[in-house]
Design a protein around this motif. Structure first.
Motif, PDB file in Angstrom:
ATOM      1  N   TYR A  36       0.851  -1.185   0.000  1.00  0.00           N
ATOM      2  CA  TYR A  36       0.000   0.000   0.000  1.00  0.00           C
ATOM      3  C   TYR A  36       0.890   1.239   0.000  1.00  0.00           C
ATOM      4  CZ  TYR A  36      -4.105  -2.757   1.410  1.00  0.00           C
ATOM      5  OH  TYR A  36      -5.145  -3.663   1.464  1.00  0.00           O
ATOM      6  N   GLN A  38       0.592   5.482   1.053  1.00  0.00           N
ATOM      7  CA  GLN A  38      -0.211   6.508   1.707  1.00  0.00           C
ATOM      8  C   GLN A  38       0.458   7.857   1.508  1.00  0.00           C
ATOM      9  OE1 GLN A  38      -0.736   6.067   5.989  1.00  0.00           O
ATOM     10  NE2 GLN A  38      -2.837   6.781   5.781  1.00  0.00           N
ATOM     11  N   GLY A  41      -1.461  12.721   4.800  1.00  0.00           N
ATOM     12  CA  GLY A  41      -2.813  13.107   5.157  1.00  0.00           C
ATOM     13  C   GLY A  41      -3.914  12.393   4.396  1.00  0.00           C
ATOM     14  N   ARG A  42      -3.563  11.345   3.687  1.00  0.00           N
ATOM     15  CA  ARG A  42      -4.543  10.646   2.861  1.00  0.00           C
ATOM     16  C   ARG A  42      -4.733   9.215   3.340  1.00  0.00           C
ATOM     17  NH1 ARG A  42      -4.757  13.327  -2.099  1.00  0.00           N
ATOM     18  NH2 ARG A  42      -6.614  12.065  -2.500  1.00  0.00           N
ATOM     19  N   GLY A  43      -5.687   8.516   2.711  1.00  0.00           N
ATOM     20  CA  GLY A  43      -5.924   7.115   3.016  1.00  0.00           C
ATOM     21  C   GLY A  43      -4.931   6.215   2.319  1.00  0.00           C
ATOM     22  N   LEU A  44      -5.102   4.921   2.476  1.00  0.00           N
ATOM     23  CA  LEU A  44      -4.181   3.948   1.902  1.00  0.00           C
ATOM     24  C   LEU A  44      -4.634   3.547   0.502  1.00  0.00           C
ATOM     25  CD1 LEU A  44      -3.940   3.544   5.105  1.00  0.00           C
ATOM     26  CD2 LEU A  44      -2.918   1.368   4.504  1.00  0.00           C
ATOM     27  N   LEU A  46      -4.106   0.770  -2.391  1.00  0.00           N
ATOM     28  CA  LEU A  46      -3.575  -0.556  -2.677  1.00  0.00           C
ATOM     29  C   LEU A  46      -2.813  -0.511  -3.994  1.00  0.00           C
ATOM     30  CD1 LEU A  46      -3.364  -3.583  -2.058  1.00  0.00           C
ATOM     31  CD2 LEU A  46      -5.558  -3.879  -3.243  1.00  0.00           C
ATOM     32  N   PHE A  88       4.305   7.145   2.044  1.00  0.00           N
ATOM     33  CA  PHE A  88       4.542   6.168   3.102  1.00  0.00           C
ATOM     34  C   PHE A  88       4.115   4.812   2.546  1.00  0.00           C
ATOM     35  CE2 PHE A  88       5.556   4.831   7.148  1.00  0.00           C
ATOM     36  CZ  PHE A  88       4.507   4.399   7.948  1.00  0.00           C
ATOM     37  N   LEU A  90       3.593   0.814   2.800  1.00  0.00           N
ATOM     38  CA  LEU A  90       3.288  -0.186   3.818  1.00  0.00           C
ATOM     39  C   LEU A  90       3.126  -1.554   3.184  1.00  0.00           C
ATOM     40  CD1 LEU A  90       0.734   2.012   5.677  1.00  0.00           C
ATOM     41  CD2 LEU A  90       2.655   0.938   6.839  1.00  0.00           C
ATOM     42  N   ARG A 112       9.093   5.439   4.814  1.00  0.00           N
ATOM     43  CA  ARG A 112       8.763   6.789   4.355  1.00  0.00           C
ATOM     44  C   ARG A 112       9.750   7.185   3.266  1.00  0.00           C
ATOM     45  NH1 ARG A 112       5.121   9.861   5.684  1.00  0.00           N
ATOM     46  NH2 ARG A 112       4.725   8.808   7.672  1.00  0.00           N
TER      47      ARG A 112
END
Lengths: 116, 111
Positions: A36, A38, A41-44, A46, A88, A90, A112
Motif C-alpha cells: 500500500y 499513503q 494526510g490521505r488514506g491507503l 492498494l 509512506f 506499507l 517513508r
C-alpha cells in the motif's frame, strides 16, 4: 508468532533513481502479501497484492512494480522514481486461502520515501 | 467491492464514548465489516470485525443493524492515546484477497 519486517524505515532518493523496498514475513506459510502507499494526510492506496510466489496483481498502473521471489518475501521496485512516488509505503500480510478472506491484515512499520 | 462512507473527522474529550458510523449501502451477503486504527507513521492495526448484530472485544464494540447497510464503531471512554484515523472496510469473499481502504475518520481526543 508471525512477524513482518520492512526496510528501510526512511529513504530519500533523487528523481530518476531506482527503488527497492523489501518486506519479509516470518511465522506463516504462503501468506497473501500486499503493498500500500499513503500520501501525506490521505488514506491507503492498494498498489499490489500477491497470493503466491510469482503471482502479482497490480491495482494501479504506475511507475512501480512488485515481485515475490520467495514465499515470504515481497519487493517493491521502480526503475526511475518520480516526485509523485513520495509517500509512506506499507507492506501487509494476511492468512492464505479464500476461506480466510475475513482474516485481518497485519501491517509492517512502513517506509517513508521522499523523492527529491 | 462495497464502497464505504465515513465522516472525515470527529472531535471528542477524554472519558467520553465515541461512536463512528460507516455507511456501506452496497454490502453483499458474504461481506464482512472490519475496522482498523492507524496512528501517525505506523501501519493500520486491526480493531474489530463483524458480520451482523453486535461484536465486542477489549478495545471496542461494533454495532451492525439487521440490514447491514451501516455499522458503528463504539470506543468507550476514550483517552488522548485514541487520537488516530479509523478505517471502515467491507471485505468480500469473492476476490477477497483485495482489501481496499477508504479515507477514514480522523478522531481528535482533547483533554
Amino acid at each position: 508468532s508471525q512477524t513482518i519486517h520492512q526496510w528501510p524505515a526512511t529513504l530519500v532518493q533523487p528523481v530518476g533513481s531506482p527503488l527497492s523496498l523489501e518486506c519479509t514475513v516470518e511465522g506463516t506459510s504462503n501468506p497473501n502479501l500486499y503493498w500500500y502507499r499513503q500520501a501525506a494526510g490521505r488514506g491507503l492506496q492498494l498498489l499490489f497484492y500477491s497470493v503466491g510466489i510469482g503471482q502479482i496483481s497490480s491495482e494501479v498502473p504506475q511507475n512501480l512494480s512488485a515481485s515475490r521471489p520467495q514465499d515470504r518475501q515481497f519487493i517493491l521496485s521502480s526503475k526511475k522514481l518520480l516526485l509523485s512516488d513520495s509517500g509512506f509505503y506499507l507492506c501487509a500480510w494476511k492468512l492464505p486461502g479464500s476461506s480466510s478472506y475475513n482474516s485481518p491484515l497485519h501491517f509492517g512499520n512502513g517506509t517513508r520515501l521522499t523523492v527529491t | 467491492l462495497a464502497k464505504t462512507t465515513q465522516p472525515i473527522s470527529m472531535d471528542s474529550y477524554e472519558g467520553q464514548e465515541v461512536n463512528i458510523t460507516c455507511s456501506h449501502n452496497n454490502i453483499a451477503t458474504n461481506d464482512y465489516i472490519t475496522w482498523y486504527q492507524q496512528f501517525p507513521s505506523q501501519g493500520p492495526r486491526f480493531i474489530i470485525q463483524g458480520y451482523k448484530t453486535k461484536v465486542t472485544n477489549e478495545v471496542a464494540s461494533l454495532f451492525i443493524p439487521a440490514d447491514r447497510k451501516s455499522s458503528t464503531l463504539s470506543l468507550p471512554r476514550v483517552s488522548l492515546s485514541d487520537t488516530a484515523v479509523y478505517y471502515c472496510l467491507v471485505v468480500r469473499n469473492t476476490g477477497g484477497f483485495k482489501t481496499i481502504f477508504g479515507a477514514g475518520t480522523r478522531l481528535f481526543v482533547k483533554a
